[in-house]
Design an enzyme around this catalytic site. Structure first.
Site, PDB file in Angstrom:
ATOM      1  N   GLU A  75       0.806  -1.339   0.074  1.00 31.47           N
ATOM      2  CA  GLU A  75       0.037   0.006   0.067  1.00 31.47           C
ATOM      3  C   GLU A  75       0.832   1.140  -0.047  1.00 31.47           C
ATOM      4  O   GLU A  75       1.979   1.330   0.681  1.00 31.47           O
ATOM      5  CB  GLU A  75      -0.963  -0.056   1.085  1.00 31.47           C
ATOM      6  CG  GLU A  75      -1.919  -0.781   1.187  1.00 31.47           C
ATOM      7  CD  GLU A  75      -2.894  -0.994   2.363  1.00 31.47           C
ATOM      8  OE1 GLU A  75      -4.042  -1.617   2.091  1.00 31.47           O
ATOM      9  OE2 GLU A  75      -2.395  -0.749   3.369  1.00 31.47           O
ATOM     10  N   CYS A 105       3.401   8.502   1.288  1.00 26.79           N
ATOM     11  CA  CYS A 105       3.918   7.393   2.072  1.00 26.79           C
ATOM     12  C   CYS A 105       4.047   6.506   1.235  1.00 26.79           C
ATOM     13  O   CYS A 105       3.062   5.617   0.913  1.00 26.79           O
ATOM     14  CB  CYS A 105       2.904   7.347   3.309  1.00 26.79           C
ATOM     15  SG  CYS A 105       3.346   6.097   4.625  1.00 26.79           S
ATOM     16  N   CYS A 116       6.050  -7.001   7.706  1.00 20.61           N
ATOM     17  CA  CYS A 116       7.083  -6.465   8.481  1.00 20.61           C
ATOM     18  C   CYS A 116       7.352  -7.488   9.523  1.00 20.61           C
ATOM     19  O   CYS A 116       6.585  -8.452   9.729  1.00 20.61           O
ATOM     20  CB  CYS A 116       6.354  -5.234   9.166  1.00 20.61           C
ATOM     21  SG  CYS A 116       7.570  -4.161  10.163  1.00 20.61           S
ATOM     22  N   CYS A 127       5.835  -4.364  16.213  1.00 23.56           N
ATOM     23  CA  CYS A 127       5.449  -3.289  17.082  1.00 23.56           C
ATOM     24  C   CYS A 127       4.199  -3.309  17.245  1.00 23.56           C
ATOM     25  O   CYS A 127       3.106  -3.543  16.771  1.00 23.56           O
ATOM     26  CB  CYS A 127       5.712  -1.918  16.508  1.00 23.56           C
ATOM     27  SG  CYS A 127       7.354  -1.590  15.942  1.00 23.56           S
ATOM     28  N   CYS A 166       0.942  -1.195  15.946  1.00 24.30           N
ATOM     29  CA  CYS A 166       0.846  -1.008  14.638  1.00 24.30           C
ATOM     30  C   CYS A 166       0.233  -2.378  13.906  1.00 24.30           C
ATOM     31  O   CYS A 166       0.706  -3.423  14.042  1.00 24.30           O
ATOM     32  CB  CYS A 166       2.336  -0.822  13.982  1.00 24.30           C
ATOM     33  SG  CYS A 166       2.491  -0.717  12.189  1.00 24.30           S
ATOM     34  N   GLY A 185       6.891  -2.180   6.357  1.00 24.77           N
ATOM     35  CA  GLY A 185       7.922  -2.610   6.423  1.00 24.77           C
ATOM     36  C   GLY A 185       8.844  -1.452   7.035  1.00 24.77           C
ATOM     37  O   GLY A 185       8.638  -0.420   7.343  1.00 24.77           O
ATOM     38  N   SER A 226      11.999   6.766   7.667  1.00 21.84           N
ATOM     39  CA  SER A 226      11.598   6.545   9.149  1.00 21.84           C
ATOM     40  C   SER A 226      12.147   4.895   9.417  1.00 21.84           C
ATOM     41  O   SER A 226      11.828   3.953   8.748  1.00 21.84           O
ATOM     42  CB  SER A 226      10.099   6.563   9.571  1.00 21.84           C
ATOM     43  OG  SER A 226       9.806   6.182  10.768  1.00 21.84           O
ATOM     44  N   HIS A 273       8.321   6.393  20.524  1.00 18.68           N
ATOM     45  CA  HIS A 273       7.189   6.073  21.259  1.00 18.68           C
ATOM     46  C   HIS A 273       7.334   5.685  22.815  1.00 18.68           C
ATOM     47  O   HIS A 273       6.295   5.427  23.425  1.00 18.68           O
ATOM     48  CB  HIS A 273       6.759   4.626  20.425  1.00 18.68           C
ATOM     49  CG  HIS A 273       6.427   4.960  19.118  1.00 18.68           C
ATOM     50  ND1 HIS A 273       5.945   5.986  18.576  1.00 18.68           N
ATOM     51  CD2 HIS A 273       6.884   4.032  18.278  1.00 18.68           C
ATOM     52  CE1 HIS A 273       6.057   5.862  17.138  1.00 18.68           C
ATOM     53  NE2 HIS A 273       6.867   4.806  16.892  1.00 18.68           N
ATOM     54  N   ASN A 284      -4.067   5.617  15.800  1.00 19.49           N
ATOM     55  CA  ASN A 284      -5.271   5.113  15.074  1.00 19.49           C
ATOM     56  C   ASN A 284      -5.541   3.856  15.417  1.00 19.49           C
ATOM     57  O   ASN A 284      -4.912   2.774  15.183  1.00 19.49           O
ATOM     58  CB  ASN A 284      -4.683   5.373  13.847  1.00 19.49           C
ATOM     59  CG  ASN A 284      -4.363   6.769  13.429  1.00 19.49           C
ATOM     60  OD1 ASN A 284      -4.896   7.700  13.435  1.00 19.49           O
ATOM     61  ND2 ASN A 284      -2.963   7.130  12.976  1.00 19.49           N
ATOM     62  N   CYS A 341      -1.712   6.348  10.028  1.00 21.59           N
ATOM     63  CA  CYS A 341      -0.203   5.999  10.485  1.00 21.59           C
ATOM     64  C   CYS A 341      -0.814   4.522  11.303  1.00 21.59           C
ATOM     65  O   CYS A 341      -1.479   4.739  12.126  1.00 21.59           O
ATOM     66  CB  CYS A 341       0.472   7.065  11.245  1.00 21.59           C
ATOM     67  SG  CYS A 341       1.881   6.424  11.942  1.00 21.59           S
TER      68      CYS A 341
END
Length: 389
Positions: A111, A125, A132, A136, A139, A187, A219, A243, A318, A361
């Site tokens: 995506e 983005c 991944c 996390c 996420c 990723g 990032s 974080h 989110n 995000c």
């Protein structure tokens, strides 16, 4: 919200020509020398012409490259392609955010998200992997198993697809909609450093897409062992998915911290090539209710970043199905931001964009799964992995 959904099997892959997308200018010239027998001088000249058509004008058909003689255009068409990925799904949020689900090969989908009104004009983005490995816990992407790294071609194709969709050709126009690129999609970019760096070379080239390296941000969740190499190879701006302000909590939220704890990560930030007050590192901090959003943690964040040219992006969490976390209240986020701002750090609160289409995000996830090579070949030939009777 508008949605374009194409739920069909990938087309049979019969084209054996070489894609020029993802090759740098030197590599294109080398292919022209080897494949077409051109001299070095002519190959470099033709590579420059083709480069402009592909990356400045967005042309995909060699027949339209009118400053190249017709016999040469026919040779180019015999040997090469300028492809686009299949758009499986295109969603447009009520706030104008556009999310694309792109299929690059059977079982390889990622995506990309275009966010208008971010950066100078708008940001894309992009993803660097399908799935991944970092897990996390806040996420959604981290719940999808890694399929594979994306190639430089597949990263650049995300940019070309977006520019097609927003009709932004030629690239060099003054009033552009796409001004920034952020490697914040699916990723971990620093587990794919070579492809990421090559794609940045292509995206930033002044005779093509021409997005400045200062407007390209990569990032990382903290792959300390690759940070120096990224800076040297790409000269990109750096963002850190932080974080947490202590190792105990960060071990839970960002498990890679167990390998590279905060002390090592922050030293790598201090050593990142080109860091200065005019090239600050962005620290991303997702706001989780009752987890990392206290005044004490805001003060500790300020202490940790002392001496690092930095800005801090506070990201409202989110939500996604199955998550154990909640977003901090707006008043709590503002109180946290006030403490950071008073310490002298720019601390913008990132307005959630594209939540209604799963484009915000931490929400990106596809249904791609890792498959055996035999399965992928079957899908390419017969569709949906169904072998003939």
């Amino acid at each position: 919200m508008s949605t374009t959904l194409l739920d069909r099997a990938p087309a049979v892959q019969t084209d054996q020509r070489t894609s020029l997308v993802g090759l740098n200018r030197k590599e294109i010239a080398q292919r022209l020398e080897t494949d077409l027998g051109l001299t070095n001088k002519e190959a470099r000249m033709r590579a420059r012409q083709v480069w402009g058509w592909i990356y400045n004008l967005g042309v995909t058909d060699f027949a339209e490259m009118t400053n190249i003689a017709k016999p040469m255009r026919e040779k180019l068409d015999d040997w090469y392609t300028v492809p686009r990925p299949e758009i499986i799904e295109r969603k447009v949020s009520v706030d104008g955010t556009r999310k694309y689900l792109l299929r690059f090969a059977p079982g390889v989908e990622a995506e990309a998200v275009f966010i208008p009104g971010v950066g100078r004009a708008g940001a894309l983005c992009v993803s660097s992997q399908v799935g991944c490995t970092l897990n996390c816990t806040f996420c959604h992407t981290g719940t999808q198993a890694l399929v594979r790294n994306l190639t430089a071609e597949e990263i650049v194709l995300q940019v070309l697809t977006c520019k097609d969709d927003i009709e932004e050709w030629p690239s060099g126009k003054d009033e552009r909609q796409l001004s920034n690129i952020v490697f914040m999609g699916m990723g971990e970019p620093l587990y794919n450093t070579d492809a990421v760096a090559q794609s940045i070379d292509i995206i930033s080239d002044g005779e093509g897409i021409s997005i400045s390296r200062r407007r390209i941000t990569v990032s990382t969740s903290g792959v300390v062992g690759q940070m120096q190499e990224l800076g040297e190879k790409s000269e990109a701006m750096l963002a850190i998915s932080l974080h947490a302000t202590n190792d105990e909590l960060r071990d839970v939220l960002v498990p890679i911290n167990k390998k590279w704890p905060l002390k090592d990560l922050l030293q790598a930030c201090r050593d990142y090539p080109g860091t200065s007050n005019s090239r600050r590192i962005t620290f991303e901090y997702v706001m989780l209710k009752g987890v990392n959003d206290s005044d004490a943690e805001a003060h500790e964040l300020v202490r940790l970043l002392k001496g690092i040219p930095a800005k801090i992006n506070l990201i409202p969490f989110n939500p996604w199905p199955g998550s154990d976390y909640e977003c901090s209240s707006w008043s709590r986020i503002e109180a946290f931001a006030d403490i950071v701002n008073r310490a002298g750090y720019a601390s913008p609160i990132r307005t959630p964009r594209g939540r209604d289409v799963g484009a915000a995000c931490g929400q990106l996830k596809t249904e791609s799964v890792k498959k055996r090579a035999s399965e992928l070949r079957a899908e390419a030939l017969y569709g949906n992995g169904q072998l003939p009777e």
